[in-house]
Write a protein that holds these residues in place. Sequence first.
Motif, PDB file in Angstrom:
ATOM      1  N   SER A  68       0.831  -1.086  -0.039  1.00 51.95           N
ATOM      2  CA  SER A  68      -0.006  -0.026  -0.132  1.00 51.95           C
ATOM      3  C   SER A  68       0.811   1.175  -0.106  1.00 51.95           C
ATOM      4  O   SER A  68       2.106   1.138   0.321  1.00 51.95           O
ATOM      5  N   LYS A  70       0.759   5.818  -0.464  1.00 54.43           N
ATOM      6  CA  LYS A  70      -0.162   7.220  -0.623  1.00 54.43           C
ATOM      7  C   LYS A  70       0.139   7.825  -1.905  1.00 54.43           C
ATOM      8  O   LYS A  70       1.225   7.649  -2.289  1.00 54.43           O
ATOM      9  N   LEU A 112      -9.912   9.618  -7.637  1.00 51.08           N
ATOM     10  CA  LEU A 112      -8.526   9.330  -7.005  1.00 51.08           C
ATOM     11  C   LEU A 112      -8.008  10.697  -6.830  1.00 51.08           C
ATOM     12  O   LEU A 112      -7.866  11.507  -7.691  1.00 51.08           O
ATOM     13  N   ASP A 116      -4.769  10.455  -0.803  1.00 50.24           N
ATOM     14  CA  ASP A 116      -5.422   9.061  -0.887  1.00 50.24           C
ATOM     15  C   ASP A 116      -4.580   7.641  -0.439  1.00 50.24           C
ATOM     16  O   ASP A 116      -3.590   7.614  -1.085  1.00 50.24           O
ATOM     17  N   ARG A 117      -4.877   6.759   0.242  1.00 54.39           N
ATOM     18  CA  ARG A 117      -4.258   5.535   0.303  1.00 54.39           C
ATOM     19  C   ARG A 117      -4.814   4.748  -0.679  1.00 54.39           C
ATOM     20  O   ARG A 117      -6.009   4.305  -0.904  1.00 54.39           O
ATOM     21  N   HIS A 151      -9.347   0.875  -3.021  1.00 55.72           N
ATOM     22  CA  HIS A 151      -9.249   2.375  -2.763  1.00 55.72           C
ATOM     23  C   HIS A 151     -10.795   2.483  -2.110  1.00 55.72           C
ATOM     24  O   HIS A 151     -11.725   2.282  -2.541  1.00 55.72           O
ATOM     25  N   ASN A 152     -10.553   3.238  -1.254  1.00 58.59           N
ATOM     26  CA  ASN A 152     -11.719   3.559  -0.206  1.00 58.59           C
ATOM     27  C   ASN A 152     -12.757   2.519  -0.142  1.00 58.59           C
ATOM     28  O   ASN A 152     -14.009   2.752  -0.261  1.00 58.59           O
ATOM     29  N   GLY A 153     -12.448   1.524   0.115  1.00 63.56           N
ATOM     30  CA  GLY A 153     -13.078   0.160   0.341  1.00 63.56           C
ATOM     31  C   GLY A 153     -13.624  -0.591  -1.034  1.00 63.56           C
ATOM     32  O   GLY A 153     -14.433  -1.606  -1.021  1.00 63.56           O
ATOM     33  N   ASN A 154     -13.390   0.070  -2.247  1.00 70.04           N
ATOM     34  CA  ASN A 154     -13.550  -0.318  -3.531  1.00 70.04           C
ATOM     35  C   ASN A 154     -12.547  -1.405  -4.065  1.00 70.04           C
ATOM     36  O   ASN A 154     -11.531  -0.632  -4.124  1.00 70.04           O
TER      37      ASN A 154
END
Length: 157
Positions: A68, A70, A112, A116-117, A151-154
């Motif tokens: 992962s 940033k 994006l 963002d992580r 990304h963001n749970g997706n």
Amino acid sequence: MKKLILLCLIGVSFYAYLQDNPQVIERIEETVNTENLSNSNTSEYSSSDRALAQAFKNKQSDLQIGGSGKVVKVLADDLKGSRHQKFILELSTGQTLLVAHNIDLAPRINGLSIGDRVKFFGEYEWSARGGVMHWTHHDPQGRHEGGWLLHNGNIYQ
């Protein structure tokens, strides 16, 4: 003796819960890793970050790995040949990694932004600027191990 049995049952139940909910383990690991990095003068990085640092140092390629980072830069899509969404991640080691995500085979990450992580799994290719992560999608022919982005749970694969 009853307390011991009760304690064992609680432990087994918690273990079963964690097996069904791996995101809980990931959150715990992220919290622990973040605390270790902020409370320590030594460099403690994830095993994937260390593996990517070694691959970069040794100029290795064709390494299937996850990790992962940033987002530090969002680049324009590459529209020549297979279309790729491109962005640069910074790993906890400071190493940068260009992600080239094939948007002809997988959905693009809309919205994006810098900061963002993004978690990833794909194939690492060495480059002088830190490396490239590609094969972050499924293989329609089934000949290559599939990858993904989170990304963001997706998940994008």
